[in-house]
Write an enzyme that holds these catalytic residues in place. Structure first.
Site: not given
Ligand SMILES: [Zn+2]
Length: 279
Positions: A2-3, A93, A112
């Site tokens: 995400p930016e 997750h 992750r």
């Protein structure tokens, strides 16, 4: 990852549901998500606090709390913040859950496990060294020119350096350089005033358009309601998603690796100047 546009979208879409709510409980599924405090201390201090505001700085989300403290969140590679009802089925997750006082939950989903949360007295302890915000009124072409002057580094890694300019990552750096017609390996100080003005404009246009499209869902990015963003459908070069050929001139798009990041560009529209050959 995400930016700026993805984090801005998350902020915008969480705010109406979260401002004024109180954190009734915290569940950590992965204790490593908490930095600079023990997990117990983090939960003890957070529970009972009201959320007074949410802001964004670079790729960080900052939840302002009723005590004056700040919950700072970085989603890193694969994080999302989902807003769910307590009765919604959780997926495997989910690394942390903030239980709100209205039976809704903010779920930190992160396959992750690189995402991070800090509970700090002052958000500047985490975000204090970030470079300027690219959509801020003070970020003018002149301000960009001053930051680029005398920098020998290639332009692309500089755009990715969060202390140089905040919020831009691999996707939007490639898109902005393509728009501006600048090769990713051009030494920063070799850019003309005209090129800098073009790059400034391209950065702002690319970021604004992506915010309008609610971010790019290229990896694991979801909006708080679970929807995907659509900004990646507009990519011309980033991630190779624009296709094999330059949409402007038809030349095959090239991929090179710049400081370990896959980098896409059009060799005709973004020519390499002499100055870059010595790198
Ligand atoms: Zn081209």
């Amino acid at each position: 990852m995400p930016e700026l546009p993805e984090v801005e979208t998350i902020k915008n879409e969480l705010m109406p549901h979260v401002i004024g709510r109180r954190v009734a409980g915290v569940t950590l599924g992965w204790e490593g998500i908490v930095k600079k405090s023990s997990p117990e201390d983090f939960c003890d201090r957070l529970v009972g606090q009201g959320v007074t505001w949410i802001s964004r700085r670079g790729k960080y989300l900052i939840f302002s709390l009723s005590s004056g403290q700040a919950l700072v969140i970085h989603l890193k590679m694969t994080g999302s913040l989902l807003l769910n009802h307590a009765s919604d089925e959780p997926d495997k997750h989910i690394r942390a859950v903030l239980h709100l006082d209205n039976n809704y939950q903010i779920r930190f989903r992160d396959p992750r496990k690189f995402g991070v949360m800090w509970l700090v007295e002052d958000a500047s302890r985490v975000v204090g060294k970030l470079g300027p915000e690219p959509l801020d009124v003070n970020f003018t072409p002149q301000a960009l020119a001053e930051r680029l002057a005398k920098r020998k580094a290639p332009i692309k890694p500089l755009l990715l350096d969060q202390n140089f300019i905040a919020g831009i990552g691999n996707m939007y750096a490639d898109e902005a350089l393509y728009d501006a017609g600048i090769h990713p390996l051009r030494p920063a100080a070799s850019l003309s005033q005209k090129e800098i003005a073009g790059l400034h404009k391209a950065i702002q246009q690319v970021l604004r358009a992506a915010i309008g499209n609610k971010g790019a869902s290229v990896e694991n990015y979801f909006r708080p309601g679970g929807e995907l963003g659509t900004a990646h459908f507009k990519f011309r070069v980033a991630h190779g998603l624009g296709g094999e050929f330059c949409p402007r001139c038809g030349t095959p798009i090239e991929r090179i690796v710049v400081r370990n990041r896959g980098t896409y560009f059009c060799p005709k529209c973004q020519p390499l100047s002499n100055g870059a050959r010595s790198l």
